[in-house]
Design a protein around this motif. Structure first.
Motif, PDB file in Angstrom:
ATOM      1  N   GLU A   1       4.670  -0.976   2.892  1.00 42.41           N
ATOM      2  CA  GLU A   1       3.677  -1.163   3.946  1.00 42.41           C
ATOM      3  C   GLU A   1       2.581  -2.122   3.466  1.00 42.41           C
ATOM      4  O   GLU A   1       2.181  -2.090   2.297  1.00 42.41           O
ATOM      5  N   VAL A   2       2.127  -2.954   4.375  1.00 43.87           N
ATOM      6  CA  VAL A   2       0.986  -3.829   4.091  1.00 43.87           C
ATOM      7  C   VAL A   2       0.033  -3.748   5.277  1.00 43.87           C
ATOM      8  O   VAL A   2       0.436  -3.435   6.402  1.00 43.87           O
ATOM      9  N   ASP A   3      -1.229  -4.043   5.004  1.00 45.49           N
ATOM     10  CA  ASP A   3      -2.224  -4.002   6.079  1.00 45.49           C
ATOM     11  C   ASP A   3      -2.230  -5.297   6.886  1.00 45.49           C
ATOM     12  O   ASP A   3      -2.525  -5.289   8.081  1.00 45.49           O
ATOM     13  N   ASP A   4      -1.931  -6.405   6.208  1.00 43.48           N
ATOM     14  CA  ASP A   4      -1.997  -7.721   6.856  1.00 43.48           C
ATOM     15  C   ASP A   4      -0.801  -8.537   6.378  1.00 43.48           C
ATOM     16  O   ASP A   4      -0.823  -9.130   5.303  1.00 43.48           O
ATOM     17  N   ILE A   5       0.271  -8.522   7.175  1.00 44.81           N
ATOM     18  CA  ILE A   5       1.535  -9.108   6.702  1.00 44.81           C
ATOM     19  C   ILE A   5       1.400 -10.608   6.460  1.00 44.81           C
ATOM     20  O   ILE A   5       1.970 -11.138   5.494  1.00 44.81           O
ATOM     21  N   ARG A   6       0.639 -11.302   7.299  1.00 42.71           N
ATOM     22  CA  ARG A   6       0.517 -12.754   7.085  1.00 42.71           C
ATOM     23  C   ARG A   6      -0.228 -13.058   5.779  1.00 42.71           C
ATOM     24  O   ARG A   6       0.133 -13.973   5.042  1.00 42.71           O
ATOM     25  N   ALA A   7      -1.239 -12.275   5.474  1.00 44.56           N
ATOM     26  CA  ALA A   7      -1.980 -12.476   4.219  1.00 44.56           C
ATOM     27  C   ALA A   7      -1.087 -12.182   3.016  1.00 44.56           C
ATOM     28  O   ALA A   7      -1.104 -12.914   2.014  1.00 44.56           O
ATOM     29  N   GLU A   8      -0.261 -11.131   3.108  1.00 48.26           N
ATOM     30  CA  GLU A   8       0.632 -10.790   1.991  1.00 48.26           C
ATOM     31  C   GLU A   8       1.727 -11.840   1.826  1.00 48.26           C
ATOM     32  O   GLU A   8       2.129 -12.173   0.711  1.00 48.26           O
TER      33      GLU A   8
ATOM     34  N   GLN B   1       4.337  -4.134   8.561  1.00 53.06           N
ATOM     35  CA  GLN B   1       3.000  -3.813   9.074  1.00 53.06           C
ATOM     36  C   GLN B   1       3.184  -3.138  10.425  1.00 53.06           C
ATOM     37  O   GLN B   1       3.885  -3.658  11.300  1.00 53.06           O
TER      38      GLN B   1
ATOM     39  N   LYS C   1       7.428  -2.272  13.938  1.00 53.78           N
ATOM     40  CA  LYS C   1       6.818  -2.952  12.799  1.00 53.78           C
ATOM     41  C   LYS C   1       6.984  -4.461  12.929  1.00 53.78           C
ATOM     42  O   LYS C   1       7.965  -4.940  13.505  1.00 53.78           O
TER      43      LYS C   1
ATOM     44  N   THR D   1       0.794  -1.232   0.000  1.00 57.82           N
ATOM     45  CA  THR D   1       0.000   0.000   0.000  1.00 57.82           C
ATOM     46  C   THR D   1       0.828   1.285   0.000  1.00 57.82           C
ATOM     47  O   THR D   1       0.287   2.348  -0.287  1.00 57.82           O
TER      48      THR D   1
END
Lengths: 138, 138
Positions: free
Chosen positions: A82-89, A131, A112, A3
Protein backbone atom coordinates in the motif's frame (compact mmCIF):
# COMPACT_ATOMS: atom_id res chain seq x y z
CA UNK A 1 7.60 4.72 1.27
CA UNK A 2 5.49 1.56 1.24
CA UNK A 3 3.16 1.61 4.22
CA UNK A 4 1.68 -1.89 4.43
CA UNK A 5 1.91 -5.36 2.90
CA UNK A 6 -1.56 -4.93 1.43
CA UNK A 7 -1.96 -8.33 -0.21
CA UNK A 8 -0.30 -11.39 -1.67
CA UNK A 9 -1.58 -12.48 -5.07
CA UNK A 10 -1.58 -16.23 -5.73
CA UNK A 11 -2.02 -17.66 -9.23
CA UNK A 12 -4.20 -20.78 -9.24
CA UNK A 13 -5.62 -23.11 -11.89
CA UNK A 14 -8.89 -23.99 -10.17
CA UNK A 15 -10.35 -21.06 -8.25
CA UNK A 16 -13.09 -23.08 -6.54
CA UNK A 17 -10.63 -25.71 -5.29
CA UNK A 18 -8.11 -23.07 -4.15
CA UNK A 19 -10.85 -21.12 -2.37
CA UNK A 20 -11.87 -24.24 -0.48
CA UNK A 21 -8.22 -25.01 0.34
CA UNK A 22 -7.40 -21.49 1.59
CA UNK A 23 -10.60 -21.33 3.63
CA UNK A 24 -9.38 -24.41 5.51
CA UNK A 25 -5.75 -23.23 5.68
CA UNK A 26 -6.48 -19.72 6.93
CA UNK A 27 -9.45 -20.72 9.06
CA UNK A 28 -11.56 -17.90 7.60
CA UNK A 29 -14.03 -17.59 4.71
CA UNK A 30 -13.38 -15.21 1.78
CA UNK A 31 -14.99 -11.79 2.09
CA UNK A 32 -15.11 -10.86 -1.59
CA UNK A 33 -15.18 -12.28 -5.10
CA UNK A 34 -14.54 -9.98 -8.03
CA UNK A 35 -14.14 -10.34 -11.79
CA UNK A 36 -11.61 -7.85 -13.18
CA UNK A 37 -12.45 -7.63 -16.87
CA UNK A 38 -9.46 -5.40 -17.73
CA UNK A 39 -7.05 -8.10 -16.43
CA UNK A 40 -9.18 -11.09 -17.49
CA UNK A 41 -9.09 -12.58 -14.00
CA UNK A 42 -11.50 -13.88 -11.41
CA UNK A 43 -10.37 -13.09 -7.88
CA UNK A 44 -11.25 -14.22 -4.35
CA UNK A 45 -10.07 -12.25 -1.31
CA UNK A 46 -9.39 -13.35 2.28
CA UNK A 47 -8.58 -10.94 5.12
CA UNK A 48 -5.76 -11.99 7.48
CA UNK A 49 -4.99 -9.34 10.04
CA UNK A 50 -4.05 -6.15 8.20
CA UNK A 51 -3.30 -7.97 4.92
CA UNK A 52 -5.24 -9.88 2.27
CA UNK A 53 -4.69 -13.06 0.31
CA UNK A 54 -5.93 -12.70 -3.28
CA UNK A 55 -6.48 -15.86 -5.31
CA UNK A 56 -6.33 -15.21 -9.06
CA UNK A 57 -7.46 -17.39 -11.96
CA UNK A 58 -7.24 -16.29 -15.59
CA UNK A 59 -10.43 -16.10 -17.64
CA UNK A 60 -8.81 -15.85 -21.08
CA UNK A 61 -5.64 -17.19 -22.76
CA UNK A 62 -4.27 -13.64 -22.83
CA UNK A 63 -4.61 -13.12 -19.06
CA UNK A 64 -1.28 -12.51 -17.30
CA UNK A 65 -2.28 -15.23 -14.82
CA UNK A 66 -2.98 -17.79 -17.55
CA UNK A 67 0.38 -16.98 -19.16
CA UNK A 68 2.17 -17.17 -15.78
CA UNK A 69 0.71 -20.66 -15.16
CA UNK A 70 1.81 -21.85 -18.62
CA UNK A 71 5.42 -21.37 -17.48
CA UNK A 72 5.31 -21.80 -13.72
CA UNK A 73 3.55 -23.89 -11.09
CA UNK A 74 0.77 -22.47 -8.92
CA UNK A 75 2.03 -20.14 -6.23
CA UNK A 76 2.78 -16.53 -5.45
CA UNK A 77 2.30 -14.23 -8.43
CA UNK A 78 2.83 -10.80 -6.85
CA UNK A 79 3.29 -8.92 -3.58
CA UNK A 80 1.30 -5.70 -3.19
CA UNK A 81 2.30 -2.83 -0.95
CA UNK A 82 0.00 0.00 0.00
CA UNK A 83 1.10 3.56 -0.71
CA UNK A 84 -0.52 6.87 0.13
CA UNK A 85 0.39 8.58 -3.15
CA UNK A 86 1.02 6.17 -6.02
CA UNK A 87 2.28 8.81 -8.45
CA UNK A 88 4.82 10.09 -5.91
CA UNK A 89 6.02 6.54 -5.18
CA UNK A 90 6.28 5.74 -8.90
CA UNK A 91 8.45 8.85 -9.35
CA UNK A 92 10.58 7.93 -6.31
CA UNK A 93 11.16 4.36 -7.58
CA UNK A 94 11.95 5.51 -11.13
CA UNK A 95 14.54 7.89 -9.67
CA UNK A 96 15.97 4.96 -7.65
CA UNK A 97 16.44 2.99 -10.90
CA UNK A 98 13.53 0.54 -10.64
CA UNK A 99 11.74 -0.47 -13.84
CA UNK A 100 7.99 0.09 -13.74
CA UNK A 101 5.69 -2.04 -15.91
CA UNK A 102 3.11 0.68 -16.45
CA UNK A 103 3.81 4.35 -16.99
CA UNK A 104 0.54 5.51 -15.43
CA UNK A 105 -1.40 4.01 -12.50
CA UNK A 106 -4.13 1.67 -13.71
CA UNK A 107 -7.36 0.47 -12.15
CA UNK A 108 -6.92 -2.89 -10.37
CA UNK A 109 -9.09 -5.21 -8.31
CA UNK A 110 -10.53 -4.22 -4.92
CA UNK A 111 -10.99 -0.56 -5.87
CA UNK A 112 -7.30 0.36 -6.17
CA UNK A 113 -4.97 2.28 -8.42
CA UNK A 114 -2.02 0.00 -9.12
CA UNK A 115 1.43 -0.05 -10.71
CA UNK A 116 3.81 -3.00 -11.07
CA UNK A 117 7.58 -3.01 -10.60
CA UNK A 118 9.53 -5.39 -12.86
CA UNK A 119 10.68 -8.48 -10.93
CA UNK A 120 14.13 -8.21 -12.52
CA UNK A 121 14.63 -5.00 -10.58
CA UNK A 122 13.28 -6.39 -7.28
CA UNK A 123 15.26 -9.63 -6.71
CA UNK A 124 12.75 -11.84 -8.51
CA UNK A 125 9.59 -10.50 -6.87
CA UNK A 126 6.76 -8.95 -8.91
CA UNK A 127 5.94 -5.96 -6.69
CA UNK A 128 2.65 -4.07 -6.97
CA UNK A 129 2.08 -0.62 -5.54
CA UNK A 130 -1.55 0.07 -4.72
CA UNK A 131 -3.45 3.08 -3.52
CA UNK A 132 -7.07 2.88 -2.40
CA UNK A 133 -9.51 4.96 -4.40
CA UNK A 134 -11.79 6.95 -2.09
CA UNK A 135 -15.35 5.57 -2.14
CA UNK A 136 -16.64 8.90 -3.39
CA UNK A 137 -14.40 8.65 -6.48
CA UNK A 138 -15.12 4.98 -7.22
CA UNK B 1 -6.92 -19.37 12.65
CA UNK B 2 -4.05 -17.38 11.20
CA UNK B 3 -4.13 -13.88 12.64
CA UNK B 4 -1.64 -11.85 10.59
CA UNK B 5 0.63 -12.03 7.57
CA UNK B 6 3.66 -11.84 9.84
CA UNK B 7 6.40 -11.87 7.20
CA UNK B 8 7.46 -12.78 3.70
CA UNK B 9 10.75 -14.66 3.45
CA UNK B 10 12.83 -13.92 0.33
CA UNK B 11 15.75 -16.15 -0.69
CA UNK B 12 18.68 -14.11 -2.03
CA UNK B 13 22.22 -14.87 -3.23
CA UNK B 14 23.89 -11.68 -2.05
CA UNK B 15 22.49 -10.43 1.23
CA UNK B 16 24.33 -7.10 1.15
CA UNK B 17 23.12 -6.29 -2.36
CA UNK B 18 19.54 -7.37 -1.59
CA UNK B 19 19.54 -5.33 1.62
CA UNK B 20 20.61 -2.24 -0.33
CA UNK B 21 17.95 -2.95 -3.00
CA UNK B 22 15.10 -3.47 -0.52
CA UNK B 23 16.09 -0.41 1.47
CA UNK B 24 15.58 1.62 -1.71
CA UNK B 25 12.43 -0.26 -2.77
CA UNK B 26 10.65 -0.10 0.57
CA UNK B 27 11.96 3.35 1.49
CA UNK B 28 12.96 2.16 4.97
CA UNK B 29 16.16 0.77 6.54
CA UNK B 30 16.28 -2.73 8.06
CA UNK B 31 15.65 -2.91 11.80
CA UNK B 32 17.40 -6.20 12.54
CA UNK B 33 20.07 -8.58 11.28
CA UNK B 34 20.25 -12.08 12.75
CA UNK B 35 22.25 -15.23 12.11
CA UNK B 36 20.16 -18.36 12.72
CA UNK B 37 22.72 -21.11 13.26
CA UNK B 38 20.14 -23.91 13.39
CA UNK B 39 18.96 -23.05 9.84
CA UNK B 40 22.38 -21.92 8.53
CA UNK B 41 21.01 -18.59 7.36
CA UNK B 42 21.81 -14.92 7.72
CA UNK B 43 18.68 -12.79 7.84
CA UNK B 44 17.82 -9.09 7.48
CA UNK B 45 14.39 -7.77 8.53
CA UNK B 46 12.40 -4.76 7.33
CA UNK B 47 9.15 -3.59 8.95
CA UNK B 48 6.35 -2.57 6.56
CA UNK B 49 3.14 -1.70 8.40
CA UNK B 50 2.10 -4.74 10.45
CA UNK B 51 4.27 -7.16 8.42
CA UNK B 52 7.96 -7.81 7.86
CA UNK B 53 10.13 -8.60 4.87
CA UNK B 54 12.84 -11.13 5.77
CA UNK B 55 15.80 -11.48 3.42
CA UNK B 56 17.51 -14.88 3.77
CA UNK B 57 20.92 -16.03 2.53
CA UNK B 58 22.33 -19.49 3.21
CA UNK B 59 25.60 -19.80 5.12
CA UNK B 60 26.31 -23.45 4.31
CA UNK B 61 25.68 -25.84 1.37
CA UNK B 62 23.15 -27.71 3.54
CA UNK B 63 21.04 -24.62 4.24
CA UNK B 64 17.47 -24.88 2.92
CA UNK B 65 18.00 -21.47 1.31
CA UNK B 66 21.19 -22.54 -0.49
CA UNK B 67 19.41 -25.66 -1.77
CA UNK B 68 16.36 -23.62 -2.84
CA UNK B 69 18.59 -21.28 -4.88
CA UNK B 70 20.32 -24.22 -6.58
CA UNK B 71 16.98 -25.07 -8.18
CA UNK B 72 15.12 -21.78 -8.38
CA UNK B 73 15.80 -18.11 -9.04
CA UNK B 74 15.83 -15.54 -6.24
CA UNK B 75 12.38 -14.67 -4.95
CA UNK B 76 9.79 -15.58 -2.36
CA UNK B 77 10.76 -18.58 -0.28
CA UNK B 78 7.95 -18.68 2.29
CA UNK B 79 4.94 -16.82 3.67
CA UNK B 80 4.63 -16.68 7.45
CA UNK B 81 1.37 -16.25 9.33
CA UNK B 82 1.15 -15.39 13.01
CA UNK B 83 -0.82 -17.68 15.29
CA UNK B 84 -1.67 -17.36 18.97
CA UNK B 85 -1.22 -21.06 19.80
CA UNK B 86 1.04 -22.89 17.36
CA UNK B 87 0.37 -26.36 18.75
CA UNK B 88 -3.40 -25.86 18.45
CA UNK B 89 -3.04 -24.61 14.86
CA UNK B 90 -0.76 -27.52 13.94
CA UNK B 91 -3.40 -29.93 15.27
CA UNK B 92 -6.17 -28.08 13.40
CA UNK B 93 -4.24 -28.17 10.10
CA UNK B 94 -3.29 -31.84 10.50
CA UNK B 95 -6.98 -32.62 11.04
CA UNK B 96 -7.79 -30.62 7.87
CA UNK B 97 -5.39 -32.83 5.90
CA UNK B 98 -2.42 -30.46 5.52
CA UNK B 99 1.08 -31.96 5.61
CA UNK B 100 3.36 -30.36 8.20
CA UNK B 101 7.13 -30.40 7.67
CA UNK B 102 7.98 -30.59 11.36
CA UNK B 103 6.15 -32.60 13.98
CA UNK B 104 6.98 -30.22 16.82
CA UNK B 105 7.34 -26.42 16.74
CA UNK B 106 10.97 -25.40 16.31
CA UNK B 107 12.87 -22.26 17.18
CA UNK B 108 13.10 -19.84 14.23
CA UNK B 109 14.49 -16.37 13.62
CA UNK B 110 13.10 -13.27 15.34
CA UNK B 111 12.29 -15.07 18.60
CA UNK B 112 9.52 -17.31 17.24
CA UNK B 113 8.31 -20.86 17.45
CA UNK B 114 7.69 -21.99 13.88
CA UNK B 115 6.23 -24.84 11.85
CA UNK B 116 6.13 -25.23 8.06
CA UNK B 117 3.26 -26.55 5.94
CA UNK B 118 4.28 -28.50 2.82
CA UNK B 119 3.79 -26.37 -0.33
CA UNK B 120 2.19 -29.36 -2.09
CA UNK B 121 -0.71 -29.07 0.33
CA UNK B 122 -1.01 -25.26 0.02
CA UNK B 123 -1.22 -24.59 -3.75
CA UNK B 124 2.53 -24.18 -4.19
CA UNK B 125 3.16 -21.85 -1.26
CA UNK B 126 5.56 -22.78 1.55
CA UNK B 127 3.53 -21.59 4.54
CA UNK B 128 5.09 -20.97 7.94
CA UNK B 129 3.11 -20.68 11.15
CA UNK B 130 4.85 -18.60 13.79
CA UNK B 131 4.12 -17.77 17.39
CA UNK B 132 6.08 -15.14 19.29
CA UNK B 133 7.93 -16.38 22.34
CA UNK B 134 7.34 -14.11 25.32
CA UNK B 135 10.47 -12.07 26.16
CA UNK B 136 10.58 -13.61 29.62
CA UNK B 137 10.89 -17.10 28.10
CA UNK B 138 13.45 -16.17 25.43
Amino acid sequence: MLTNLEHLGLAVHDLAAATELYTRLLGVAPYKREHVASEAVDTVFFQVGGSKIELLAGTSPSSAITRFLEKKPEGIHHVAFEVDDIRAEMARLRAEGFTLLNEEPKRGADNKLVCFVHPKSAAGVLVELCQSIPESAA
